[in-house]
Design an enzyme around this catalytic site. Structure first.
Site: not given
Ligand code: DCP
Ligand code: MG
Ligand code: MG
Length: 360
Positions: A11, A109-110
């Site tokens: 991720d 992203d995962e």
């Molecule tokens: N995303 C979004 N709205 C949300 C959750 C996520 O638009 N409620 C989008 C933005 C994030 C991407 O999806 O960058 C990936 O989600 P992740 O849950 O993997 O969160 P992040 O990558 O941002 O942070 P982390 O480092 O916790 O994985």
């Molecule tokens: Mg992420």
């Molecule tokens: Mg993610």
């Protein structure tokens, strides 16, 4: 000889915000907030994600933009740029694909990767995780977090365990100790309602849940869910990776017995890899138009040399012959010894009355 089942979950860290930092290094170190503006009024809309500096102020995905501005008016607020994130995601998934037997992309992203056929044990899998992180960092310039475990359930939790830039390895014998202290909601599939029910039963951790009998769980949650919860609390999960159709490519990579630049040894391995790729291609009833020879040299750098055909084909000989030719060209251009090699077909289309080489 087949070793244990080994699954990786990768991720990306604060993905959208990290892409923006990469685009504009001047904002790195500052709190960065990615916003989905609804357009109704200047600040209406929600936060998509934020970098870790912004999270320190309580700014996280899902909160209103107006609230984020109150929490830290000085943060950098940017609108989402999906085009950018999609192209970065594509690049990352392409790298991952080169490392695994099968890939299930879960979101932008995962992804889960099955690496059972690529490594012999969990210690080698850790090195493999390090290599993946290194390649993503070098090629794309971004950090990710990786979990390595015997199944998807545990790998997913492990990737989240030491974010950001983490690598968490959970060997089969350590699964129970790893899960015991964690919250029940860390299990993918335990939602608000299940959490509430379990809390009423005084169950808060995964360890608490694993101490309940299977019968008790089934009585409380019904057969399917009760059984699943009981097994999940013990870290038992044999759900397969779901490779989505039309991922656009099929590849197979393997490690050579020893580092070499000997074409006859490489071609022999190419034949085996081509047969695997061809089997998958046939299973999926697909044809391909482009083929690549993938090479990972002793410096761990992955390079690929590819060739695009005039028409879609599906036969094994075309895969083998092209891969042999590409390998020959590659070694002529790159005087390196190879550690791992792969064969990949892409530009896939459904097999529908198209030509095969035999038709020429
Ligand atoms: N995303 C979004 N709205 C949300 C959750 C996520 O638009 N409620 C989008 C933005 C994030 C991407 O999806 O960058 C990936 O989600 P992740 O849950 O993997 O969160 P992040 O990558 O941002 O942070 P982390 O480092 O916790 O994985
Ligand atoms: Mg992420
Ligand atoms: Mg993610």
């Amino acid at each position: 000889m087949r070793g244990p089942r080994i699954i990786i979950h990768m991720d990306m860290d604060y993905f959208f915000a990290q892409c923006e930092e990469k685009e504009n290094p001047a904002i790195k170190g500052k709190p960065v907030v990615i916003c989905v503006y609804s357009g109704r009024s200047e600040d209406s809309g929600a936060v998509s994600t934020s970098n870790y500096e912004a999270r320190k102020f309580g700014i996280k995905a899902g909160i209103p933009i107006s609230m984020a501005k109150k929490l830290n008016p000085g943060a950098v607020f940017l609108p989402v740029n999906m085009e950018l994130y999609r192209s970065v995601s594509l690049e990352i998934m392409g790298i991952l694909r080169g490392y695994c037997d099968a890939i299930e992309q879960k979101s932008i992203d995962e992804a889960f990767c099955d690496i059972s056929g690529q490594v012999t044990d969990f210690d080698e899998a850790r090195m493999y995780g390090i290599m993946i992180k290194k390649e993503i960092l070098e090629k794309v310039g971004l950090t990710c977090s990786i979990g390595v475990a015997p199944n998807k359930l545990v790998a997913k939790i492990a990737s989240d365990f030491q974010k950001p830039d983490g690598l968490t390895l959970v060997k089969p014998d350590d699964v129970l100790d790893f899960l015991t202290p964690l919250k029940i909601t860390d299990l993918l599939g335990v939602g608000k309602k299940t959490e509430q029910r379990l809390n009423e039963m005084n169950i808060r951790t995964i360890g608490d849940m694993s101490s309940l009998s299977m019968d008790a769980m089934i009585r409380e949650f019904g057969k399917a869910k009760g059984e699943w919860l009981k097994l999940a609390s013990q870290g038992i999960d044999d759900s397969p990776l779901e490779e989505h159709e039309g991922t656009g490519q099929i590849g197979r990579i393997a490690t050579l017995k020893e580092d070499t630049d000997d074409l006859s040894i490489i071609n022999e391995m190419i034949n085996n890899l081509s047969e695997d790729v061809h089997r998958k291609l046939t299973e999926r009833k697909m044809s391909f138009r482009s083929i690549a020879f993938v090479a990972i040299a002793t410096d761990f750098k992955t390079r690929a040399k590819s060739h695009t055909l005039a028409v879609p084909v599906k036969d094994l000989d075309t895969i083998k012959n092209n891969a042999h030719e590409l390998a020959k060209q590659f070694l002529a251009e790159n005087p390196v010894r190879l550690r791992r090699i792969g064969v990949r077909v892409a530009n896939l289309t459904e097999e529908k009355g198209q030509m095969t080489l035999g038709d020429f």
